[in-house]
Write a protein that holds these residues in place. Structure first.
Motif, PDB file in Angstrom:
ATOM      1  N   ARG A   1       9.781  14.440  -6.232  1.00  0.00           N
ATOM      2  CA  ARG A   1       8.434  15.026  -6.080  1.00  0.00           C
ATOM      3  C   ARG A   1       8.484  16.133  -5.040  1.00  0.00           C
TER       4      ARG A   1
ATOM      5  N   MET B   1      -2.846  11.095  -4.161  1.00  0.00           N
ATOM      6  CA  MET B   1      -2.417  11.566  -5.481  1.00  0.00           C
ATOM      7  C   MET B   1      -1.024  11.039  -5.810  1.00  0.00           C
ATOM      8  N   ALA B   2      -0.170  10.944  -4.781  1.00  0.00           N
ATOM      9  CA  ALA B   2       1.181  10.419  -5.003  1.00  0.00           C
ATOM     10  C   ALA B   2       1.129   8.954  -5.429  1.00  0.00           C
TER      11      ALA B   2
ATOM     12  N   GLU C   1       5.648   2.892 -11.204  1.00  0.00           N
ATOM     13  CA  GLU C   1       6.800   2.641 -10.320  1.00  0.00           C
ATOM     14  C   GLU C   1       6.505   1.486  -9.362  1.00  0.00           C
TER      15      GLU C   1
ATOM     16  N   SER D   1      12.893   9.647  -3.848  1.00  0.00           N
ATOM     17  CA  SER D   1      11.488   9.824  -4.224  1.00  0.00           C
ATOM     18  C   SER D   1      10.967  11.178  -3.760  1.00  0.00           C
TER      19      SER D   1
ATOM     20  N   ARG E   1       5.319  18.545  -4.437  1.00  0.00           N
ATOM     21  CA  ARG E   1       4.200  17.846  -3.789  1.00  0.00           C
ATOM     22  C   ARG E   1       4.537  17.536  -2.328  1.00  0.00           C
TER      23      ARG E   1
ATOM     24  N   THR F   1      -2.921  14.256  -0.388  1.00  0.00           N
ATOM     25  CA  THR F   1      -1.668  14.384  -1.137  1.00  0.00           C
ATOM     26  C   THR F   1      -1.049  13.017  -1.405  1.00  0.00           C
TER      27      THR F   1
ATOM     28  N   ARG G   1      -2.215   3.914 -15.289  1.00  0.00           N
ATOM     29  CA  ARG G   1      -2.137   5.259 -15.864  1.00  0.00           C
ATOM     30  C   ARG G   1      -2.390   5.254 -17.371  1.00  0.00           C
TER      31      ARG G   1
ATOM     32  N   ALA H   1      -1.353   7.524  -7.031  1.00  0.00           N
ATOM     33  CA  ALA H   1      -1.860   7.504  -8.403  1.00  0.00           C
ATOM     34  C   ALA H   1      -0.759   7.841  -9.406  1.00  0.00           C
ATOM     35  N   ASP H   2       0.134   8.748  -9.038  1.00  0.00           N
ATOM     36  CA  ASP H   2       1.233   9.128  -9.936  1.00  0.00           C
ATOM     37  C   ASP H   2       2.322   8.066 -10.005  1.00  0.00           C
ATOM     38  N   ARG H   3       2.322   7.147  -9.035  1.00  0.00           N
ATOM     39  CA  ARG H   3       3.406   6.163  -8.965  1.00  0.00           C
ATOM     40  C   ARG H   3       2.944   4.748  -9.299  1.00  0.00           C
TER      41      ARG H   3
END
Length: 227
Positions: free
Chosen positions: A34, A118-119, A126, A30, A37, A115, A226, A121-123
């Protein structure tokens, strides 16, 4: 046979737990996926911890010079704006240094929290997929904590060594070999070790809130987060 008894009989007797090394492997993948980031988080940690390590190492160097009772070196310290402690006493950082250090560590933690949010939110997908496959809240939490620990350890180690190196090089330029002759290398080792521990703690502290949000997320919410 009653339906409840049948249901209990069909349930697995023991829950399958993912091995810790497998969790570490997933966390490493992971971080790699990323990388940039993760690099932002690591750099902010390196800067904060290097400053902490610099101050701690510098205080041991100054204390060693004071204990040497070398008048020329002590005079150089005084001219450099350092407050000379009484004979036999350890040099303490100034209130200004402590205040700047506090602010740098605070900014570091805030940056890590931002940070990691945001991680999360991006996952969303997953996390939702893992939960649909049976991952428990504590597994998601453990995954985020392992990632944070790995980033924190690497960033803190680099920052601690960098800060100690800068302090030693600066003292060599100012005071010559006297800075190394009387310095307590045990003190410098303690400074580096405490810097690494502090960096790991800050990294875990910064990720705790985002990790709890991710762990408590419902699978359906995560899957459509998302969209």
């Amino acid at each position: 046979m009653q339906p409840e008894t049948k249901l209990k009989k069909n349930l697995p007797k023991k829950q399958v737990v993912l091995p810790f090394l497998k969790s570490v492997e997933i966390a490493v993948k992971s971080i790699k996926s990323r990388f940039f980031r993760s690099l932002i988080t690591t750099i902010s940690l390196i800067l904060a911890i290097s400053f902490y390590s610099y101050i701690k190492t510098n205080s041991y160097i100054i204390s060693g010079i004071v204990f040497s009772e070398n008048k020329i070196a002590i005079q150089t310290l005084s001219q450099g704006g350092y407050e000379i402690p009484a004979t036999g006493e350890q040099y303490n950082t100034t209130p200004k240094e402590r205040w700047i250090l506090f602010l740098s560590l605070l900014v570091c933690v805030v940056g890590i929290v931002n940070t990691q949010l945001m991680a999360v939110a991006d996952r969303f997908r997953e996390i939702g997929t893992m939960k649909c496959l049976g991952a428990l809240d504590r597994f998601i939490l453990k995954l985020f904590l392992i990632e944070a620990f790995l980033q924190g350890f690497i960033g803190a180690a680099i920052g601690a060594l960098t800060g100690a190196g800068i302090a030693l090089c600066g003292s060599l330029i100012k005071f010559g070999t006297l800075a190394i002759t009387y310095v307590s290398f045990n003190g410098i080792f303690i400074s580096i070790a405490s810097s690494i521990l502090l960096g790991c703690f800050l990294s875990l502290l910064g990720v705790l809130y985002p990790a709890l949000l991710a762990a408590r997320m419902q699978p359906i919410e995560a899957m459509r987060g998302r969209d």
